[in-house]
Structures are given as structure tokens and as C-alpha cells.
Design an enzyme around this catalytic site. Sequence first.
Site, mmCIF file in Angstrom:
data_model
loop_
_atom_site.group_PDB
_atom_site.id
_atom_site.type_symbol
_atom_site.label_atom_id
_atom_site.label_comp_id
_atom_site.label_asym_id
_atom_site.label_seq_id
_atom_site.Cartn_x
_atom_site.Cartn_y
_atom_site.Cartn_z
ATOM 1 N N GLY A 46 0.377 1.046 6.694
ATOM 2 C CA GLY A 46 0.932 1.116 6.571
ATOM 3 C C GLY A 46 2.434 0.715 6.056
ATOM 4 N N ASP A 48 -2.297 14.019 3.324
ATOM 5 C CA ASP A 48 -3.688 12.311 3.621
ATOM 6 C C ASP A 48 -4.682 12.572 3.723
ATOM 7 O OD1 ASP A 48 -0.406 11.247 4.047
ATOM 8 O OD2 ASP A 48 -0.742 10.874 5.936
HETATM 9 P P1 ADP Z 1 -0.004 4.713 6.213
HETATM 10 O O1 ADP Z 1 -1.498 5.212 6.675
HETATM 11 O O2 ADP Z 1 0.659 4.943 5.542
HETATM 12 O O3 ADP Z 1 -0.665 3.138 6.240
HETATM 13 P P2 ADP Z 1 -0.415 4.876 9.268
HETATM 14 O O4 ADP Z 1 0.876 3.479 10.451
HETATM 15 O O5 ADP Z 1 -0.465 5.703 9.549
HETATM 16 O O6 ADP Z 1 -0.241 3.731 7.556
HETATM 17 O O7 ADP Z 1 -1.789 3.926 9.553
HETATM 18 C C1 ADP Z 1 -2.445 2.627 9.957
HETATM 19 C C2 ADP Z 1 -2.484 2.080 10.743
HETATM 20 O O8 ADP Z 1 -4.688 2.437 10.676
HETATM 21 C C3 ADP Z 1 -3.554 0.282 11.061
HETATM 22 O O9 ADP Z 1 -2.361 -0.075 11.961
HETATM 23 C C4 ADP Z 1 -4.721 0.439 11.760
HETATM 24 O O10 ADP Z 1 -4.427 0.702 13.143
HETATM 25 C C5 ADP Z 1 -5.461 1.634 10.881
HETATM 26 N N1 ADP Z 1 -6.033 1.219 9.328
HETATM 27 C C6 ADP Z 1 -5.268 1.355 8.699
HETATM 28 N N2 ADP Z 1 -6.871 0.469 7.143
HETATM 29 C C7 ADP Z 1 -7.524 0.103 7.972
HETATM 30 C C8 ADP Z 1 -8.248 -1.400 7.644
HETATM 31 N N3 ADP Z 1 -8.764 -1.039 6.981
HETATM 32 N N4 ADP Z 1 -9.001 -1.906 8.813
HETATM 33 C C9 ADP Z 1 -8.743 -1.495 9.930
HETATM 34 N N5 ADP Z 1 -7.508 -1.411 10.499
HETATM 35 C C10 ADP Z 1 -7.643 -0.471 9.889
HETATM 36 MG MG MG Z 2 -1.264 6.983 8.046
#
Ligand code: ADP
Ligand code: MG
Length: 401
Positions: free
Chosen positions: A132, A186
Site C-alpha cells: 500500500g 505495474d
Molecule cells: P500497492 O500495490 O501500491 O502496494 P494496493 O492497494 O494496490 O497497493 O495493493 C495492496 C493490497 O495487495 C493489500 O491490501 C493486499 O490485499 C494485497 N497484498 C499485497 N501484497 C501482499 C502479500 N504479501 N500478502 C497478502 N496480500 C498482499
Molecule cells: Mg497496487
Amino acid sequence: MWIKTRSNDQLVADAKALFDKHFDAQPVGVWAAPGRVNLIGEHVDYAGGVSIPFALEQNTAVAVATRKDGKLVMVSDAADEPVSVDLAAVGPGSPDNWAGYVAGTVWAGLKDGGIPSCAGLSIAVTSDVPVGSGLSSSAALECSTAVAAYELATGHAPDDAARARLVKACMRAENEVVGASTGGLDQNASLFGKRGHALELDFSSGALDLVPFDLAARGKVLLIADTNAPHSLSDGQYASRRGVIDDVQEALGAGPGATLRDIPDAVDRACAWAKDTGRDEDVVRRRVAHVVEETARTLEAAQALKEGNLDRFAELMRDSHLSLRDQYEVTTPELDSVFDAAGQLGARMTGGGFGGAVIVLLDQDKVDDTVAAIESAAKDRGFPEPTFLVALPGEGARRLA
Ligand code: ADP
Ligand code: MG
């Protein structure tokens, strides 16, 4: 404070250990896909613009084994509970949590043929990509899943054509299953990243060019400062920015082969349309101006990089931030505070905005002072303590073990 990054060996060991804790079987292998940082070209991927991201050295790793029961069973050390879902039950809004990124990728890949077959998977996830923060942990999760599922189905790693199809599957997962709009920046960066290079992605032609990005040779560093400010309203705000641009593009007759940047007087015509349809003309002017100018700016930035003109590149970064602040209105006080503290250096917010991180292009010997200045600005204003990372262009999605 600096963000910790594990070695590939450690990432593999941790993914295997997590797998071992939750499943009786052995994983067939461990695959990884990186987060990404976008150097410039923000909020233009869904408008046929140009972006210059690179894949980070920070990865999400998945240890995976095949199953025969038609289920996807997913566990992450960043989530509380394992999630189990029948492949047949995956679709828009299901599963409705983090596992939607994983299951959605397999679902979309099977539907489009990007992943030829799958009778079920057990998946254990561990990640070094901050979640996030605008560094695309979501794409890292999708793309690591995609290359694993592809190789388990075919017996070999995806070539470029197969990767292009996996980009589409990962985008569909995020757009349709999770319900978050994404324009493909991305996923392209995570699947096509190359060490030592940034990618020039043209969302109008689909062209993808490698641009040398070896900062160390120039005594420079790209610092990422994560504001750690909680995202609020991010989904609705992102969708509302995108909604304006989608509407304008439709009204102006943009489409394949004729995106916003090919339309002469796009800003004036968008304003006329806003007036006719009773919308806020000033808001539409600023939103469309950002997209048009950011695309032109990014093309110039690509040229500057190819010529090794980092001073010009830094100026363009600053202009990009100001446009995102004043015209597109996606920055936050925390992002602007980092930007202001990084002062005269090349700096800009990166990612979709409404929280997340700022990148700063600076001389190696200025890192400590800049980190201190950013930290003290945050402290003075009562903002969360930022965390830092030095970003280097790493490899795209691949098998680690
Ligand atoms: P960003 O892609 O910028 O980090 P996003 O809101 O697009 O932010 O994605 C974040 C979401 O992706 C998290 O809230 C979760 O649902 C999921 N996520 C990302 N990495 C993981 C992980 N390692 N384990 C579980 N969920 C993950
Ligand atoms: Mg994202």
C-alpha cells in the site's frame, strides 16, 4: 528508518518454511516478482500515455505446489488466515480479500489462455515489497502467481509473448476480481523488468523499450521515502480521476490508435464538452491538462535519460509532482512535505497518490542529509515517521528455486 530487504536465498527459505507450516506436501518451486517504482508518467497509463517505471530489487515470493482437487489454497505471512477457494467459484468480487489478487490471476489466465491449465494450487506468499505504498505489492503478488502457474502448466518459463499475456491476466485479476482499476503499468514493470534498466512503456502503441538506468555509475541514487500515511478514500478517488479521463476520451472520440495525446486541442475540446454537459470546466481542464502535459513530459524525460541528462530529468520530475499536486490533485500533505524537504533535488510522488511514497534522485553523498531533512519535516508536522529504501532496477518475475 531503512526498510529491510532479504537476500533471494532468505526469501526462498522463508517462502518454503511458510509452505511447510501450512501444507503437507513439498513445494515444486519458488517464484518471485518485484514491486516497481514509476520514475515519471503518472496517471497516464489508462489514457494512452507513456510511463518510465523500473522493477525493484524487492520481491514477493511464492512457494507453490500443484493440487488435483480444483482448489486454490493460499497463505501469506502478511495476512491472518489461509484462504481456500474452489477455482470454479473465483470471479468478480470472489474471493473478496487479499487472495483475490492470487486467485483472480489464475482465473483470468485460464479464461484468456495465458495460463493453459490448472487443477489447483497450494501457495505460500512472503514479500519484501511495502504494501500500500505505491510500489505495487499488488502487481508483485499477481505476477509471482502468474509465472508460477504458467510454468507449472507448461513445464517452462514464459517467453516475452507469454509474459505479455500474463500482464493481461494480472490486470484482469485486479480490475475484475479485486475491483481496483489499474492501467497495466505495474504488471508490465513487474513482468518485463531488467536489471540496470528502466522501461519506457507506451500505452498507445503498446511498445516497451529498455532505457539504461545505471545511477551508480553517475554517483547518483534513487531514494524512496514511504510516507507511511494511511491511505484513505484511495479507491474512490482513483476511480473518480480515472472516470473523468475515461469520459473525456469517449466524448472526444479517442480509442485504439487515437488516444488523448493524438487529439489536437484536447484540453480546449474537453472544456467545451464539460460546459455542454454541465460539469466543472476548471476541474476538467486541469485533469486533462495533467494527462496531456505529463505524457509530453515523460517523452522528454525518456530522451533526457537516453542522453544521460539527469539534471533535465530531475527538473521534469519536479514539474510532474507539481502537476500531480495542483492539476490532478492526488498528493497528500505528507507527500508534499517530503517533496518540499527534498528541496532543489529531483523529487516527485510515485504511484497513484493519496498516500504512498516520494522518489528523490540525488547524489550518493547527499543521502544522509536528505533522509534527516525528510524525517525532521515529518516530525515537525506530526506526520508518521517515513521509511526509506534505495531503489535499484532489478529483474522481472522469474523462478528463484
Ligand atoms: P500497492 O500495490 O501500491 O502496494 P494496493 O492497494 O494496490 O497497493 O495493493 C495492496 C493490497 O495487495 C493489500 O491490501 C493486499 O490485499 C494485497 N497484498 C499485497 N501484497 C501482499 C502479500 N504479501 N500478502 C497478502 N496480500 C498482499
Ligand atoms: Mg497496487
